[in-house]
Design an enzyme around this catalytic site. Structure first.
Site, PDB file in Angstrom:
ATOM      1  N   LEU A  35      33.401  53.291  17.146  1.00 58.64           N
ATOM      2  CA  LEU A  35      32.667  52.238  17.854  1.00 58.64           C
ATOM      3  C   LEU A  35      32.353  51.056  16.936  1.00 58.64           C
ATOM      4  O   LEU A  35      31.212  50.583  16.856  1.00 58.64           O
ATOM      5  CB  LEU A  35      31.379  52.796  18.481  1.00 58.64           C
ATOM      6  CG  LEU A  35      31.573  53.878  19.543  1.00 58.64           C
ATOM      7  CD1 LEU A  35      30.230  54.368  20.061  1.00 58.64           C
ATOM      8  CD2 LEU A  35      32.435  53.360  20.703  1.00 58.64           C
ATOM      9  N   THR A 125      53.270  49.629  16.096  1.00 54.86           N
ATOM     10  CA  THR A 125      53.458  48.280  16.630  1.00 54.86           C
ATOM     11  C   THR A 125      54.812  47.717  16.239  1.00 54.86           C
ATOM     12  O   THR A 125      55.353  48.061  15.176  1.00 54.86           O
ATOM     13  CB  THR A 125      52.350  47.343  16.095  1.00 54.86           C
ATOM     14  OG1 THR A 125      52.657  45.988  16.415  1.00 54.86           O
ATOM     15  CG2 THR A 125      52.226  47.446  14.578  1.00 54.86           C
ATOM     16  N   ASP A 126      55.327  46.811  17.066  1.00 55.85           N
ATOM     17  CA  ASP A 126      56.580  46.145  16.714  1.00 55.85           C
ATOM     18  C   ASP A 126      56.410  45.198  15.529  1.00 55.85           C
ATOM     19  O   ASP A 126      57.396  44.734  14.938  1.00 55.85           O
ATOM     20  CB  ASP A 126      57.163  45.393  17.913  1.00 55.85           C
ATOM     21  CG  ASP A 126      56.246  44.321  18.483  1.00 55.85           C
ATOM     22  OD1 ASP A 126      55.111  44.165  17.990  1.00 55.85           O
ATOM     23  OD2 ASP A 126      56.665  43.630  19.438  1.00 55.85           O
ATOM     24  N   SER A 154      50.092  44.403   9.645  1.00 53.70           N
ATOM     25  CA  SER A 154      51.390  45.036   9.890  1.00 53.70           C
ATOM     26  C   SER A 154      51.823  45.894   8.708  1.00 53.70           C
ATOM     27  O   SER A 154      52.463  46.938   8.888  1.00 53.70           O
ATOM     28  CB  SER A 154      52.460  43.991  10.230  1.00 53.70           C
ATOM     29  OG  SER A 154      52.602  43.036   9.213  1.00 53.70           O
ATOM     30  N   SER A 156      49.799  47.614   6.827  1.00 59.99           N
ATOM     31  CA  SER A 156      49.034  48.862   6.901  1.00 59.99           C
ATOM     32  C   SER A 156      49.610  49.793   7.974  1.00 59.99           C
ATOM     33  O   SER A 156      49.664  51.011   7.789  1.00 59.99           O
ATOM     34  CB  SER A 156      47.554  48.573   7.181  1.00 59.99           C
ATOM     35  OG  SER A 156      47.356  48.057   8.484  1.00 59.99           O
ATOM     36  N   ASN A 183      50.487  44.287  24.141  1.00 62.58           N
ATOM     37  CA  ASN A 183      49.920  44.813  25.376  1.00 62.58           C
ATOM     38  C   ASN A 183      48.939  43.819  25.994  1.00 62.58           C
ATOM     39  O   ASN A 183      48.322  43.021  25.296  1.00 62.58           O
ATOM     40  CB  ASN A 183      49.158  46.111  25.107  1.00 62.58           C
ATOM     41  CG  ASN A 183      50.048  47.330  25.002  1.00 62.58           C
ATOM     42  OD1 ASN A 183      49.695  48.407  25.463  1.00 62.58           O
ATOM     43  ND2 ASN A 183      51.202  47.193  24.362  1.00 62.58           N
ATOM     44  N   HIS A 279      52.412  33.347  10.197  1.00 63.07           N
ATOM     45  CA  HIS A 279      52.512  33.599  11.634  1.00 63.07           C
ATOM     46  C   HIS A 279      53.941  33.946  12.033  1.00 63.07           C
ATOM     47  O   HIS A 279      54.857  33.146  11.867  1.00 63.07           O
ATOM     48  CB  HIS A 279      52.043  32.350  12.396  1.00 63.07           C
ATOM     49  CG  HIS A 279      51.655  32.616  13.806  1.00 63.07           C
ATOM     50  ND1 HIS A 279      51.150  31.637  14.640  1.00 63.07           N
ATOM     51  CD2 HIS A 279      51.704  33.744  14.573  1.00 63.07           C
ATOM     52  CE1 HIS A 279      50.887  32.153  15.820  1.00 63.07           C
ATOM     53  NE2 HIS A 279      51.228  33.432  15.812  1.00 63.07           N
TER      54      HIS A 279
END
Length: 328
Positions: A35, A125-126, A154, A156, A183, A279
């Site tokens: 949390l 993740t991609d 990314s 990590s 997503n 980016h």
């Protein structure tokens, strides 16, 4: 069957909890979440009414706590959503990402080994593949695409993926890994692109757009992601990686203009800001493997998925307003 869902009070984890309770009503689901800022216990209010659901607050990197939980609950499957996931935050505080995303994953797998080699699924993740050029639409991320990360986040997640694969090869831990595209859907934390733009537009606030808004993402409705993970944990080949993509490539600007159009807000709300460091230009997934092996296809196209998403945020304004009050 008893599942541990880590990070189950976050965006994708919450949707997965509800999906599994509905799809597998006899399964017992234990949700573990620390949390932190992106975990929201109110997400699970309806799940709390289900006798087969229980919630535990804790840190996946706390070895003593995790070992005690595993010894008590006797899990059959672990699905690891727990992760620090916001790229901008990883640029500011990389250490937190390394602790949760890599060391936390290690602790969970050690607990799996200690308790009879429990089936372990890593949600990745991609972004571990880096990015693709904007002018090469023929290029897509495949499971065999080399890892080439751009951000501490990314990196990590890639580190965790490699560790998961190493535990399979070294210790024969029964693992699978899924790498999904971006997503969207209900319960997404307001700092992410789509909910941020929806909320700002509804509040007539400026919509911050990195660079020129030309970066491309492949968008996947969250329930389609949940369906894919369900298939992988039950039918996926042990040791394998599965890419999950929505076949919905859109520039950030296309997404933003669609939101403004749906909400009947002016494009004058768009505010171009300094681009993010490192980016990534374009993400695009080739989901051929999961489609051919597990007969998975995304059910919602982007237009329909966005209609559902916008409707949810309009009907659940108290949910995001409460989060914004906490952030203030």
């Amino acid at each position: 069957m008893k599942l541990l869902v880590t990070g189950g009070a976050g965006f994708i984890g919450t949707n997965f909890v509800y999906y599994m309770l509905n799809e597998h009503p006899k399964y017992k689901i234990v949700c573990l979440d620390l949390l932190t800022y992106a975990g929201n216990l109110t997400n699970l209010d309806e799940a709390m009414k289900n006798k087969n659901f229980s919630f535990v607050k804790g840190d996946i990197a706390d070895r003593d706590f995790i070992y005690a939980l595993f010894a008590k609950e006797k899990f059959d499957i672990v699905v690891n959503f727990a992760a620090e996931s916001h790229v901008d935050r990883s640029i500011l505080e990389p250490e937190i990402f390394l602790k949760t995303n890599i060391l936390g994953t290690q602790v969970l797998m050690d607990a799996c080994r200690k308790n009879g080699n429990i089936r372990f699924h890593q949600v990745s993740t991609d972004e571990v593949y880096g990015d693709l050029p904007l002018d090469r639409k023929d290029l897509l991320f495949k499971e065999t695409t080399p890892i080439h990360t751009s951000s501490p986040y990314s990196a990590s997640k890639a580190g965790a993926d490699l560790l998961v694969q190493a535990y399979h090869r070294t210790f024969n831990l029964p693992i699978t890994i899924s790498r999904c595209s971006n997503n969207y859907g209900p319960y997404q934390f307001p700092e992410k692109l789509i909910p941020l733009m929806i909320i700002n537009a509804l509040s007539d606030k400026k919509l911050p757009v990195y660079g020129k808004g030309e970066n491309v993402r492949d968008w996947l409705y969250v329930d389609d992601h949940c369906i894919a993970i369900d298939l992988i944990i039950h039918k996926g080949k042990i040791g394998d990686v599965y890419n999950i993509g929505g076949n919905n490539e859109k520039t950030n600007m296309e997404v933003i203009k669609l939101i403004l159009d749906k909400l009947k807000k002016p494009e004058s709300l768009i505010n171009y800001v300094t681009d993010r460091l490192g980016h990534d230009l374009r993400y695009a997934i080739d989901p051929t493997k999961i489609t051919s092996e597990l007969d998975w296809q995304p059910k919602l196209n982007f237009k329909t998925g966005m209609d559902v998403t916008l409707d949810w945020y309009l009907k659940n304004d108290k949910w995001w307003q409460d989060i914004l009050k906490i952030k203030e």
